[in-house]
Write an enzyme that holds these catalytic residues in place. Sequence first.
Site, PDB file in Angstrom:
ATOM      1  N   GLU A 323      -6.341   2.913  10.754  1.00 26.77           N
ATOM      2  CA  GLU A 323      -6.169   1.671  11.514  1.00 26.77           C
ATOM      3  C   GLU A 323      -5.245   1.827  12.722  1.00 26.77           C
ATOM      4  O   GLU A 323      -4.304   1.054  12.909  1.00 26.77           O
ATOM      5  CB  GLU A 323      -5.640   0.562  10.593  1.00 26.77           C
ATOM      6  CG  GLU A 323      -6.596   0.208   9.463  1.00 26.77           C
ATOM      7  CD  GLU A 323      -6.041  -0.832   8.527  1.00 26.77           C
ATOM      8  OE1 GLU A 323      -6.803  -1.675   8.046  1.00 26.77           O
ATOM      9  OE2 GLU A 323      -4.808  -0.804   8.260  1.00 26.77           O
ATOM     10  N   VAL A 324      -5.509   2.811  13.534  1.00 28.97           N
ATOM     11  CA  VAL A 324      -4.718   2.994  14.755  1.00 28.97           C
ATOM     12  C   VAL A 324      -5.224   2.026  15.820  1.00 28.97           C
ATOM     13  O   VAL A 324      -6.395   2.083  16.218  1.00 28.97           O
ATOM     14  CB  VAL A 324      -4.823   4.447  15.272  1.00 28.97           C
ATOM     15  CG1 VAL A 324      -3.975   4.620  16.527  1.00 28.97           C
ATOM     16  CG2 VAL A 324      -4.383   5.420  14.195  1.00 28.97           C
TER      17      VAL A 324
END
Length: 537
Positions: A323-324
Amino acid sequence: MNCIIFLNIFAAFWALAIAGTQYPATKGEVWPKPQHQVKTNTVLTFDHRRFQIKVVGVTCSLLSSVVSRYSHVFTRQSQLALEHASSYKSAGRLAELHIDLTAPCEDYPHYGMDESYNLTIAEVSTLKSGSIWGILRGLQTVLHSFYLSDDYMRILVNATEIYDYPRYSHRGLLLDTSRHYISLQNILLTLDAMEMNKMNVFHWHIIDDDSFPYQSKKFPELSEHGAYYPTMVYSKADIMLILKYARERGIRVIPEFDVPGHTVSWGASHPELVFTCPDQWYGTTTVGALNPILDSTYELLGDLIKEVQDLFPDKYFHVGGDEVNTKCWEVPTIQAYLKEHNMTITELFPMFVGRLFRLLGSRSQPIVWEAIFDNVTSLPASTPVQVWKSEPIKGNEKYDDYGKYTVNKVLKAGKKVILSAPWYLDKLQKSWVDYYNGTDPHAMVNDKSLAENILGGEACQWGEHVDDRNMISRTWPRACAVAEILWSSPPFDVPTTHHKSVNSNRLEEHTCRMIRHDIGAQPPNGPGFCVVNPNHL
């Protein structure tokens, strides 16, 4: 007078058993279910005062410690009876347990370790294995085989033959200690529960956006500024105790330091290394991403990784990569860097991952969340990908595929899988039945020749809605379902009323078994009761 009291107690228990228990507990059924078991009708009594454990094969300091611990556990089990078995005439009793370890002890549990064992329960019982880890699993099976007599006066066990081994080598539990701090005591209780369920990987998601409780020797400022409170940290001594405790139970400890995202807490002490921005999904929370263009980012990461590698002996190191939010990188300094190096913003993440893997060196094998698989084309085939995303089932978006689509995509690309998608314990509305049914990893695989690349799976207890007061009860016995799927043989994808009923009865017994060993598991099925210690009534 004593006779009247006992009769009243028994009458109360009998009324509960008849009127209040939907799924009466089984007697001496093992969880997870053994691969091969022949249980006879021959019943033996057990009294710890007339019972001995004898090591008849190879020994070592770890085995001696294990035998000492289980001698105490068996003694505690015997004390459940209202009266000791020695006052009863019996056809037989469990007199001895011979432990036959046929190979030298290994120092530390590892992926692919031998956990198989042969167990014969008789007046003189034998537990045989080629591994100290198999001995541990077999001792737990002996413990599960004990049960209280109907009058609560004796501890009984049926004569049994078992040959047992796990279906998957990686059977884990992820525990998030960042969203809420979890005390050392409850982490140790979690390891006790894992041992009782024959789970062998403690995936420690130790830090995240919310707090940084890992107390670094080289970078003490990370926890000094990033932890919730000065005492809500894990010191080196705490970690060494957890590692020792886990090793004695045949459990590997894999640390996760999730980067480059989920790093807001790093910025409390090193704001120059972290960009923060609104969450791209929710917009109401702040997320962070490490600065991927600064050498100082990798210098801190390299030193921190080396420190963690020196502490944690396992071969694997979970680097996250999940989840960057690349919108955090849409800033002038990054844009100038991209222009200078003729790059696009989508190339930053693979660049970061490449440098991160080089920092691990040859000492560690990375495990990644599937975001790295989705974005890094050069990911080595040996890198396990932890699958957590589910896709809607075509034509019915109310239901998901438990990660089947992603599992097959990863396997087809020649990579290895650790499955977690069906087993997110933070979905608090789900019961153990939801986690049990329809989730056999091998059944998900389209090309069965690739099934061997599924290493196993993990139940994930994320910390947004659990803290030190309810974590244990929210995890157990729901995680027991995952433990059995990953240990025992299929089928698990044919849920029927009978199938549920049989396992409900078994789980009633197993949950009570955990409660008796101080693991505060919640009720699995509804109305019922658990006799913890009749002598204290």
